[in-house]
Design a protein around this motif. Structure first.
Motif, mmCIF file in Angstrom:
data_model
loop_
_atom_site.group_PDB
_atom_site.id
_atom_site.type_symbol
_atom_site.label_atom_id
_atom_site.label_comp_id
_atom_site.label_asym_id
_atom_site.label_seq_id
_atom_site.Cartn_x
_atom_site.Cartn_y
_atom_site.Cartn_z
ATOM 1 N N THR A 100 0.823 -1.206 0.000
ATOM 2 C CA THR A 100 0.000 0.000 0.000
ATOM 3 C C THR A 100 0.860 1.259 0.000
ATOM 4 O O THR A 100 2.042 1.228 0.353
ATOM 5 C CB THR A 100 -0.928 0.021 1.231
ATOM 6 N N GLY A 101 0.199 2.366 -0.399
ATOM 7 C CA GLY A 101 0.863 3.664 -0.379
ATOM 8 C C GLY A 101 2.032 3.755 -1.339
ATOM 9 O O GLY A 101 3.120 4.194 -0.969
ATOM 10 N N ILE A 102 1.796 3.365 -2.596
ATOM 11 C CA ILE A 102 2.872 3.353 -3.593
ATOM 12 C C ILE A 102 2.952 4.711 -4.289
ATOM 13 O O ILE A 102 1.926 5.296 -4.649
ATOM 14 C CB ILE A 102 2.628 2.242 -4.634
ATOM 15 N N THR A 103 4.162 5.187 -4.483
ATOM 16 C CA THR A 103 4.397 6.423 -5.234
ATOM 17 C C THR A 103 5.407 6.144 -6.341
ATOM 18 O O THR A 103 6.482 5.604 -6.079
ATOM 19 C CB THR A 103 4.936 7.543 -4.333
ATOM 20 N N VAL A 104 5.040 6.492 -7.566
ATOM 21 C CA VAL A 104 5.922 6.313 -8.712
ATOM 22 C C VAL A 104 6.337 7.695 -9.220
ATOM 23 O O VAL A 104 5.479 8.507 -9.582
ATOM 24 C CB VAL A 104 5.235 5.528 -9.850
ATOM 25 N N THR A 105 7.625 7.958 -9.234
ATOM 26 C CA THR A 105 8.150 9.220 -9.758
ATOM 27 C C THR A 105 8.601 8.971 -11.193
ATOM 28 O O THR A 105 9.589 8.278 -11.438
ATOM 29 C CB THR A 105 9.323 9.735 -8.909
ATOM 30 N N LEU A 106 7.870 9.540 -12.137
ATOM 31 C CA LEU A 106 8.097 9.261 -13.550
ATOM 32 C C LEU A 106 9.410 9.879 -14.051
ATOM 33 O O LEU A 106 9.846 10.919 -13.566
ATOM 34 C CB LEU A 106 6.930 9.790 -14.384
ATOM 35 N N GLN A 107 9.972 9.211 -15.042
ATOM 36 C CA GLN A 107 11.194 9.709 -15.677
ATOM 37 C C GLN A 107 10.810 10.592 -16.865
ATOM 38 O O GLN A 107 11.113 10.293 -18.006
ATOM 39 C CB GLN A 107 12.060 8.530 -16.131
ATOM 40 N N ASP A 108 10.122 11.686 -16.570
ATOM 41 C CA ASP A 108 9.636 12.570 -17.629
ATOM 42 C C ASP A 108 10.324 13.927 -17.626
ATOM 43 O O ASP A 108 9.895 14.849 -18.330
ATOM 44 C CB ASP A 108 8.130 12.765 -17.485
ATOM 45 N N GLY A 109 11.381 14.057 -16.824
ATOM 46 C CA GLY A 109 12.089 15.325 -16.755
ATOM 47 C C GLY A 109 11.464 16.318 -15.806
ATOM 48 O O GLY A 109 12.066 17.355 -15.503
ATOM 49 N N MET A 110 10.241 16.023 -15.328
ATOM 50 C CA MET A 110 9.556 16.922 -14.400
ATOM 51 C C MET A 110 9.285 16.249 -13.059
ATOM 52 O O MET A 110 8.644 16.831 -12.184
ATOM 53 C CB MET A 110 8.228 17.396 -15.021
ATOM 54 N N ASN A 111 9.748 14.996 -12.914
ATOM 55 C CA ASN A 111 9.543 14.240 -11.672
ATOM 56 C C ASN A 111 8.066 14.165 -11.285
ATOM 57 O O ASN A 111 7.704 14.286 -10.111
ATOM 58 C CB ASN A 111 10.361 14.834 -10.524
ATOM 59 N N THR A 112 7.219 13.986 -12.299
ATOM 60 C CA THR A 112 5.785 13.855 -12.046
ATOM 61 C C THR A 112 5.514 12.597 -11.232
ATOM 62 O O THR A 112 6.069 11.534 -11.511
ATOM 63 C CB THR A 112 5.007 13.776 -13.376
ATOM 64 N N GLN A 113 4.675 12.718 -10.210
ATOM 65 C CA GLN A 113 4.387 11.588 -9.339
ATOM 66 C C GLN A 113 2.984 11.038 -9.571
ATOM 67 O O GLN A 113 2.029 11.792 -9.779
ATOM 68 C CB GLN A 113 4.545 11.987 -7.870
ATOM 69 N N VAL A 114 2.896 9.707 -9.539
ATOM 70 C CA VAL A 114 1.621 9.003 -9.650
ATOM 71 C C VAL A 114 1.435 8.187 -8.383
ATOM 72 O O VAL A 114 2.321 7.409 -8.001
ATOM 73 C CB VAL A 114 1.594 8.072 -10.883
ATOM 74 N N ALA A 115 0.300 8.369 -7.741
ATOM 75 C CA ALA A 115 0.007 7.638 -6.508
ATOM 76 C C ALA A 115 -0.826 6.404 -6.829
ATOM 77 O O ALA A 115 -1.742 6.452 -7.652
ATOM 78 C CB ALA A 115 -0.741 8.530 -5.525
ATOM 79 N N ILE A 116 -0.482 5.294 -6.187
ATOM 80 C CA ILE A 116 -1.238 4.048 -6.318
ATOM 81 C C ILE A 116 -1.627 3.605 -4.913
ATOM 82 O O ILE A 116 -0.773 3.463 -4.038
ATOM 83 C CB ILE A 116 -0.401 2.947 -7.000
#
Length: 314
Positions: free
Chosen positions: A87-103
């Motif tokens: 639980t409580g997963i956070t994915v920091t995307l490799q998009d140059g802006m460090n966009t985060q997606v919460a799961i």
């Protein structure tokens, strides 16, 4: 011949040394052989000792697959003999802006291990939070925002069962549920699958026993129609009436060309558009169809007959 005392002692010492060397070599060989025999036992000890250990190992492998999108962190893990959960997963995307997606949660359940492979499993990723922004939706961002979406929350499910006795692999559920939009789901059954030996199996023996693609609307279609009608300066009734006319033309053309499947599909699409609920595309042959026979399909009517295809609105 006569041997001098000194020479006799030298000969005895040489014989003793040679015997000692042979004995040491024999012991060394025996030790190496024993070490080789112990390797399988050592490797076997590396296998998970309990169902909980296996579940923990495999759910971490699933999480590792998420890491292809970026750095991944989580808050907690729970493991029982029946299920593993992160639980409580956070994915920091490799998009140059460090966009985060919460799961919210990743779960692994219905887990059965046979022949050193998982023959049954249900993987669920619940609460994937994605902002409606250009980073994810690109040029379509204004359209989704105009339809009232500021954030998209999705649930992803993958479930399958393999039956060794019948060599049948059934994908019971591969679905994406986008809340307040709709559910897109796929299931199918394949026969002639030798899952434990899939790498060396003969693909020509695999047959399709059945399949279904299902879309269940949860307000996306009405929102889309309202947006399109507004852009065209039309009322919803006018927009739908124009759509009906276009589909009637397609139905007439299909029947003129002898394409009964396309004609029936458009008729069911009309039903769905009038009252968006569930739209199914099914394949239900009387008996499994070998993949090798697909090359013999020429035209929709032959496919309709061989695969017993249908489009149904509910």
């Amino acid at each position: 011949p006569t041997v001098a005392p000194g020479e006799e002692n030298a000969t005895q010492e040489a014989a003793t040394e040679e015997a000692t060397t042979e004995e040491a070599a024999t012991e060394e060989a025996a030790t190496e052989e024993a070490a080789i025999e112990e390797v399988p036992t050592e490797e076997a000890s590396l296998e998970p000792a309990t169902p909980e250990a296996r579940l923990e190992e495999d759910i971490l492998q699933v999480l590792e697959g998420v890491r292809i999108f970026g750095a991944t962190e989580y808050q907690a893990m729970s493991v029982t003999p029946e299920m593993a959960s992160i639980t409580g997963i956070t994915v920091t995307l490799q998009d140059g802006m460090n966009t985060q997606v919460a799961i919210d949660e990743l779960t692994l359940a219905d887990y059965v291990y046979e022949h050193d492979i998982p023959t049954s499993a249900t993987i669920t990723i619940t609460g994937i939070h994605i902002p409606v922004s250009e980073a994810f939706f690109g040029e379509a961002t204004p359209d989704f925002q105009n339809m009232g979406y500021q954030e998209v929350v999705s649930d992803l499910t993958l479930a399958y069962v393999y039956t060794d006795e019948t060599h049948t692999f059934t994908l019971t559920d591969l679905s994406l549920n986008v809340r307040d939009m709709g559910v897109l789901a796929l299931n199918f059954a394949l026969t002639g699958i030798d899952l434990p030996n899939v790498e060396t199996a003969d693909a020509s023996l695999i047959s399709l026993a059945g399949a279904e693609i299902r879309y269940e609307d949860a307000s996306l279609v009405p929102r889309f129609f309202e947006m399109m009608a507004g852009e065209e300066g039309m009322s919803m009734d006018e927009f739908l009436a124009e759509g009906h006319q276009e589909m009637d033309t397609q139905i007439e053309q299909a029947r003129t060309e002898g394409d009964e499947f396309t004609a029936r599909a458009f008729e069911q699409l009309k039903v769905f558009i009038d009252a968006p609920n569930v739209l199914r595309f099914t394949i239900a042959p009387e008996s499994p169809v070998p993949f090798a026979d697909f090359e013999q399909i020429h035209g929709p009517n032959m496919a309709l007959k061989m695969l017993n295809m249908a489009v149904v609105a509910e």
